[in-house]
Scaffold this motif. Structure first.
Motif, PDB file in Angstrom:
ATOM      1  N   ALA A 286     -66.647   6.594  45.734  1.00 47.23           N
ATOM      2  CA  ALA A 286     -66.727   5.134  45.886  1.00 47.23           C
ATOM      3  C   ALA A 286     -66.822   4.739  47.355  1.00 47.23           C
ATOM      4  O   ALA A 286     -67.575   3.825  47.712  1.00 47.23           O
ATOM      5  N   GLU A 287     -66.086   5.416  48.214  1.00 45.89           N
ATOM      6  CA  GLU A 287     -66.152   5.128  49.653  1.00 45.89           C
ATOM      7  C   GLU A 287     -67.548   5.404  50.206  1.00 45.89           C
ATOM      8  O   GLU A 287     -68.096   4.587  50.956  1.00 45.89           O
ATOM      9  N   VAL A 288     -68.117   6.539  49.842  1.00 49.06           N
ATOM     10  CA  VAL A 288     -69.440   6.896  50.373  1.00 49.06           C
ATOM     11  C   VAL A 288     -70.509   5.991  49.777  1.00 49.06           C
ATOM     12  O   VAL A 288     -71.437   5.580  50.485  1.00 49.06           O
ATOM     13  N   GLN A 289     -70.397   5.644  48.519  1.00 46.56           N
ATOM     14  CA  GLN A 289     -71.351   4.700  47.934  1.00 46.56           C
ATOM     15  C   GLN A 289     -71.309   3.371  48.686  1.00 46.56           C
ATOM     16  O   GLN A 289     -72.358   2.768  48.951  1.00 46.56           O
ATOM     17  N   ALA A 290     -70.125   2.927  49.052  1.00 45.55           N
ATOM     18  CA  ALA A 290     -69.989   1.652  49.774  1.00 45.55           C
ATOM     19  C   ALA A 290     -70.589   1.745  51.169  1.00 45.55           C
ATOM     20  O   ALA A 290     -71.300   0.831  51.610  1.00 45.55           O
TER      21      ALA A 290
ATOM     22  N   ILE B   7     -65.490  18.026  44.035  1.00 46.68           N
ATOM     23  CA  ILE B   7     -66.833  17.451  44.051  1.00 46.68           C
ATOM     24  C   ILE B   7     -66.772  16.074  43.388  1.00 46.68           C
ATOM     25  O   ILE B   7     -66.307  15.933  42.259  1.00 46.68           O
ATOM     26  N   ASN B   8     -67.241  15.073  44.112  1.00 45.51           N
ATOM     27  CA  ASN B   8     -67.329  13.694  43.595  1.00 45.51           C
ATOM     28  C   ASN B   8     -66.000  13.169  43.053  1.00 45.51           C
ATOM     29  O   ASN B   8     -65.956  12.533  41.992  1.00 45.51           O
ATOM     30  N   ARG B   9     -64.943  13.378  43.823  1.00 49.35           N
ATOM     31  CA  ARG B   9     -63.680  12.739  43.468  1.00 49.35           C
ATOM     32  C   ARG B   9     -63.925  11.236  43.465  1.00 49.35           C
ATOM     33  O   ARG B   9     -64.523  10.697  44.404  1.00 49.35           O
ATOM     34  N   PRO B  10     -63.538  10.525  42.429  1.00 49.45           N
ATOM     35  CA  PRO B  10     -63.926   9.118  42.268  1.00 49.45           C
ATOM     36  C   PRO B  10     -63.638   8.240  43.480  1.00 49.45           C
ATOM     37  O   PRO B  10     -64.483   7.425  43.867  1.00 49.45           O
ATOM     38  N   GLU B  11     -62.479   8.375  44.094  1.00 52.51           N
ATOM     39  CA  GLU B  11     -62.145   7.507  45.230  1.00 52.51           C
ATOM     40  C   GLU B  11     -63.002   7.820  46.458  1.00 52.51           C
ATOM     41  O   GLU B  11     -63.398   6.919  47.186  1.00 52.51           O
ATOM     42  N   VAL B  12     -63.326   9.086  46.673  1.00 48.53           N
ATOM     43  CA  VAL B  12     -64.162   9.466  47.810  1.00 48.53           C
ATOM     44  C   VAL B  12     -65.608   9.051  47.553  1.00 48.53           C
ATOM     45  O   VAL B  12     -66.281   8.500  48.424  1.00 48.53           O
TER      46      VAL B  12
END
Length: 130
Positions: A14-18, A7-12
């Motif tokens: 960040a991708e979805v936030q972008a 859940i909410n792996r930082p790299e993933v």
């Protein structure tokens, strides 16, 4: 099955936030081609709006082309993006428009596709009294 470590792996996240930010920018600036590119081009894609139920990418595209391009500016609040594993996410946000006391709510389901990256597969927009 996804466990809490996925859940909410930082790299993933960040991708979805972008990609969520890309979507918001395209929406408020009426960049129809960009909006189309961010939705899964499928008959299974669903977007339920404040006054319309759109099933399939063709219906969603037709709605976007016919929608007025004025009055799209808004402010987001209480945005919650949650990723589950590498390829699935939800994005929930409130939005507010000047001169409208109602609170808008938007939910999106995002899936990462091998051939197209992150795409919205389902979305819902509603308004409630503020």
């Amino acid at each position: 099955m996804t466990d809490d470590r996925d859940i909410n792996r930082p790299e993933v996240l960040a991708e979805v936030q972008a990609v969520f930010a890309r979507y918001e920018d395209a929406l408020v600036h009426n960049r129809i081609d960009e909006l189309d590119a961010l939705f899964w081009p499928s008959a299974h894609t669903v977007r339920y709006g404040t006054a319309e139920n759109l099933v399939g990418i063709d219906a969603i595209r037709a709605f976007r082309r016919a929608r007025p391009s004025q009055g799209l500016a808004r402010r987001l609040a209480l945005t919650v993006i949650t990723t589950y594993g590498q390829d699935f996410a939800t994005a929930m946000t409130e939005f507010h428009r000047d001169g409208d006391a109602r609170i808008g709510r938007q939910s999106q389901t995002w899936v990462r596709f091998a051939d197209g990256g992150w795409r919205v597969v389902a979305a819902h927009v509603s308004l409630i009294e503020g």
